[in-house]
Design a protein around this motif. Structure first.
Motif, short mmCIF file in Angstrom:
data_model
loop_
_atom_site.label_atom_id
_atom_site.label_comp_id
_atom_site.label_asym_id
_atom_site.label_seq_id
_atom_site.Cartn_x
_atom_site.Cartn_y
_atom_site.Cartn_z
N GLN A 1 4.36 2.48 -3.38
CA GLN A 1 3.44 3.31 -4.25
C GLN A 1 4.13 4.15 -4.91
O GLN A 1 5.24 4.94 -4.91
CB GLN A 1 2.68 4.19 -3.18
CG GLN A 1 1.52 4.58 -3.97
CD GLN A 1 0.34 3.68 -4.17
OE1 GLN A 1 0.40 3.68 -5.36
NE2 GLN A 1 -0.34 2.76 -3.18
N ASP A 2 3.55 4.26 -6.34
CA ASP A 2 4.02 5.01 -7.68
C ASP A 2 5.53 4.83 -7.84
O ASP A 2 6.35 5.68 -8.44
CB ASP A 2 3.76 6.56 -7.10
CG ASP A 2 2.29 6.96 -6.99
OD1 ASP A 2 1.30 6.24 -7.48
OD2 ASP A 2 2.01 7.76 -5.90
N ARG B 1 0.87 -1.18 0.04
CA ARG B 1 0.19 -0.08 -0.14
C ARG B 1 0.82 1.17 -0.04
O ARG B 1 0.47 2.05 -0.73
CB ARG B 1 -0.99 -0.14 1.10
CG ARG B 1 -1.91 -1.10 1.24
CD ARG B 1 -2.63 -1.05 2.44
NE ARG B 1 -3.49 0.18 2.75
CZ ARG B 1 -3.98 0.69 3.79
NH1 ARG B 1 -3.76 0.07 4.87
NH2 ARG B 1 -4.62 1.78 3.74
N PHE B 2 2.08 1.18 0.56
CA PHE B 2 2.80 2.53 0.75
C PHE B 2 4.12 2.53 0.52
O PHE B 2 4.62 3.16 -0.44
CB PHE B 2 2.84 2.78 2.32
CG PHE B 2 1.48 2.79 2.96
CD1 PHE B 2 0.34 3.45 2.41
CD2 PHE B 2 1.12 2.19 4.34
CE1 PHE B 2 -0.75 3.61 2.93
CE2 PHE B 2 0.00 2.11 4.82
CZ PHE B 2 -1.17 2.93 4.25
N ARG C 1 3.77 10.45 1.03
CA ARG C 1 2.67 11.01 0.39
C ARG C 1 1.54 9.94 0.38
O ARG C 1 0.23 10.13 0.68
CB ARG C 1 3.00 11.49 -0.90
CG ARG C 1 1.62 12.17 -1.56
CD ARG C 1 2.37 12.63 -3.04
NE ARG C 1 2.52 11.59 -3.80
CZ ARG C 1 3.30 11.78 -5.08
NH1 ARG C 1 3.58 13.08 -5.28
NH2 ARG C 1 3.56 10.89 -5.73
N ALA C 2 1.78 8.63 -0.11
CA ALA C 2 0.80 7.46 -0.10
C ALA C 2 0.14 7.11 1.30
O ALA C 2 -1.02 7.10 1.44
CB ALA C 2 1.72 6.30 -0.59
N TYR C 3 1.04 7.31 2.16
CA TYR C 3 0.72 7.05 3.54
C TYR C 3 -0.26 8.21 4.18
O TYR C 3 -1.52 8.00 4.65
CB TYR C 3 1.73 7.00 4.52
CG TYR C 3 1.51 6.82 6.02
CD1 TYR C 3 0.94 5.51 6.54
CD2 TYR C 3 1.63 7.90 7.10
CE1 TYR C 3 0.56 5.55 7.84
CE2 TYR C 3 1.35 7.54 8.34
CZ TYR C 3 0.91 6.40 8.67
OH TYR C 3 0.66 6.38 9.95
N ARG D 1 7.40 9.57 -1.86
CA ARG D 1 6.28 8.96 -2.44
C ARG D 1 5.58 8.15 -1.46
O ARG D 1 4.37 8.13 -1.42
CB ARG D 1 6.86 8.24 -3.59
CG ARG D 1 7.02 9.13 -4.97
CD ARG D 1 7.44 7.93 -5.84
NE ARG D 1 7.80 8.81 -7.12
CZ ARG D 1 8.91 8.94 -7.81
NH1 ARG D 1 9.94 7.94 -7.34
NH2 ARG D 1 9.25 9.60 -8.78
N THR D 2 6.42 7.34 -0.70
CA THR D 2 5.76 6.49 0.42
C THR D 2 5.21 7.27 1.54
O THR D 2 3.87 7.09 1.87
CB THR D 2 6.97 5.75 0.87
OG1 THR D 2 7.57 4.79 0.07
CG2 THR D 2 6.37 4.79 2.22
N LYS E 1 -1.99 10.03 2.01
CA LYS E 1 -3.29 9.99 1.25
C LYS E 1 -4.37 8.79 1.90
O LYS E 1 -5.48 9.19 1.49
CB LYS E 1 -3.02 9.67 -0.06
CG LYS E 1 -2.48 11.14 -1.04
CD LYS E 1 -2.00 10.64 -2.20
CE LYS E 1 -3.28 10.39 -2.96
NZ LYS E 1 -2.80 10.02 -4.65
#
Length: 477
Positions: free
Chosen positions: A293-294, A289-290, A325-327, A322-323, A329
């Motif tokens: 991500q991306d 998930r994190f 930001r994913a967390y 990026r990690t 979001k």
């Protein structure tokens, strides 16, 4: 025996450095009135040299006793504390008499450097204090040896009264600190390894600062990155409360060791890591998930360009951002301060304040660069490669492998850079997370698959030549 050999090698190497290459201005310790009254007795040289036997005798006497590990830890802690003091604050004495006979020989092989505090006194005192606190009868033996060594360092002229007194104080503190750790139910193996990793980092920083040569900084950068990575493996173990059975003590100590200076408090990491154990390989796995991500990585070997993008993104902090930001979001919250976290943060605040008082702005900037540079670049890359290796492909992707979690056969290079502290036994760790790092080899069962470390490139890069992926066996590599 391995612990004894490791201690003798590390302490011997450090002693050689501090007695031959002082890393700063040497301060001469002046004699006191007690030293003026102390006779010089060449016949006590053999007693002075008996210091070399303290740890071997301790190991021999305690080879079947429960007190061996804590006593060994206390003695090593005292000796290493003295040696670190000599690294930062070199001291020397002026020999009271010209050497002849035994003394001349001792002066040729020993140095007047590394005077204050006296490790000859600190080590046996620490052992005797710890054994006394454990109410072991062996305490009397080591206390008597400590007293004789206190006299010998003075009657050989190798130390002054103040050196011996400060050495005794260091020994008392080391023995008491070890007893406190035992009361906190700390795993001394893990604590010893944390101290060894920090010793390596501190020595590297001290040598780099003393040399002042920019050409040495890349080497220091690489050494610090690998040792930070090793600390995070022990941090991972502490996420499962293997550092101490007392949970608040566990979290305070690991936050002090790496959580706070590594900018990742254990209170933040633990919920994510335990969720990873529950949902490994599924869509609910936090790594899926994190962590990726991306990013190009999809648990499959990448082509050359994609792999280069992945590794450069890890080494440049882009993938870390990026990690994060994913967390955020996903609604993730950063940790609220706890008692152990606040206590560790206060301790590091005091350390930074002390450094600010002792160091120039240029030195502070260099220290920050040599700590945070590896932490956010090379260290992230090493941790990411290890993560790829632990949970790649999954069932039916890696030939012959039926699980999301891999274990590896590794050599000393693999242990140094990617898989320290038996983290290569990752399948066994997921099967039994209640096993501490030093017991993981005993969890290997007959038939457990082990990937050869030489197969790692093929796991990452589609252009690598595939080798036989897994072997079975019940022996730890």
């Amino acid at each position: 025996m391995r612990w004894l050999l490791a201690y003798l090698f590390v302490s011997g190497a450090l002693y050689f450095i501090v007695t031959h290459f002082p890393l700063g201005p040497v301060r001469t310790v002046p004699p006191s009135m007690f030293d003026a009254w102390t006779p010089i007795l060449p016949a006590t040289v053999p007693l002075y040299l008996s210091y070399l036997l303290v740890m071997p005798v301790l190991v021999w006497l305690g080879r079947k006793r429960d007190w061996l590990l804590p006593a060994f830890f206390a003695g090593a802690l005292a000796a290493i504390a003295c040696l670190v003091s000599h690294l930062f604050w070199p001291t020397a004495i002026v020999w009271p008499v010209a050497g002849s006979g035994w003394l001349a020989w001792l002066h040729r092989i020993d140095s007047p450097l590394a005077a204050l505090p006296s490790g000859h006194v600190a080590l046996p005192v620490a052992i005797s204090v710890l054994l006394a606190m454990l109410r072991e009868r062996s305490a009397w033996f080591f206390a008597a040896w400590s007293a004789l060594l206190m006299l010998a360092v003075l009657t050989t002229g190798q130390h002054l009264f103040y050196d011996a007194a400060c050495g005794a104080a260091v020994g008392v503190l080391a023995g008491t600190a070890t007893a406190v750790l035992l009361r906190m139910r700390v795993d001394l193996r893990s604590m010893a390894m944390i101290l060894v990793e920090w010793l390596c980092i501190v020595v590297t920083l001290r040598v780099a600062l003393a040399a002042g040569d920019w050409r040495l900084y890349p080497l220091a950068f690489a050494i610090i990155a690998t040792r930070q990575h090793a600390l995070f493996i022990l941090y991972h173990d502490a996420a499962h409360y293997h550092l101490s059975r007392h949970r608040r003590s566990n979290d305070f100590l690991i936050n002090l060791a790496i959580g706070v200076p590594g900018t990742v408090p254990i209170e933040f990491y633990r919920p994510l890591h335990l969720a990873h154990h529950r949902h490994v390989g599924t869509a609910l796995d936090p790594e899926r998930r994190f962590l990726y991500q991306d990013q190009p990585w999809r648990f499959r070997p990448l082509d050359t360009i994609a792999l280069a993008r992945q590794l450069l993104g890890d080494a440049s902090m882009l993938n870390t951002l990026r990690t994060m930001r994913a967390y955020r979001k996903a609604g993730g919250q950063f940790v609220r301060p706890t008692g152990p976290l606040l206590a560790a943060a206060i301790a590091w605040g005091a350390i930074v304040a002390m450094l600010a008082c002792l160091c120039s702005a240029q030195t502070l900037a260099l220290l920050a660069a040599l700590w945070f540079g590896p932490l956010f670049t090379t260290g992230v890359l090493l941790q990411k490669i290890r993560s790829f290796a632990e949970h790649s492909g999954g069932p039916d992707v890696t030939p012959g492998w039926g699980d999301w979690t891999y274990s590896w056969r590794v050599g000393w290079l693999g242990r140094l850079f990617i898989w320290p502290y038996h983290i290569n036994f990752h399948l066994q760790h997921h099967r039994n997370p209640n096993t501490a790092w030093h017991a993981l080899p005993s969890e290997v069962r007959a038939g457990d698959r082990m990937l050869p470390s030489s197969g790692l490139p093929a796991l990452l890069w589609s252009g690598a030549r595939r080798k036989p992926c897994a072997s079975r066996g019940n022996r730890a590599p």
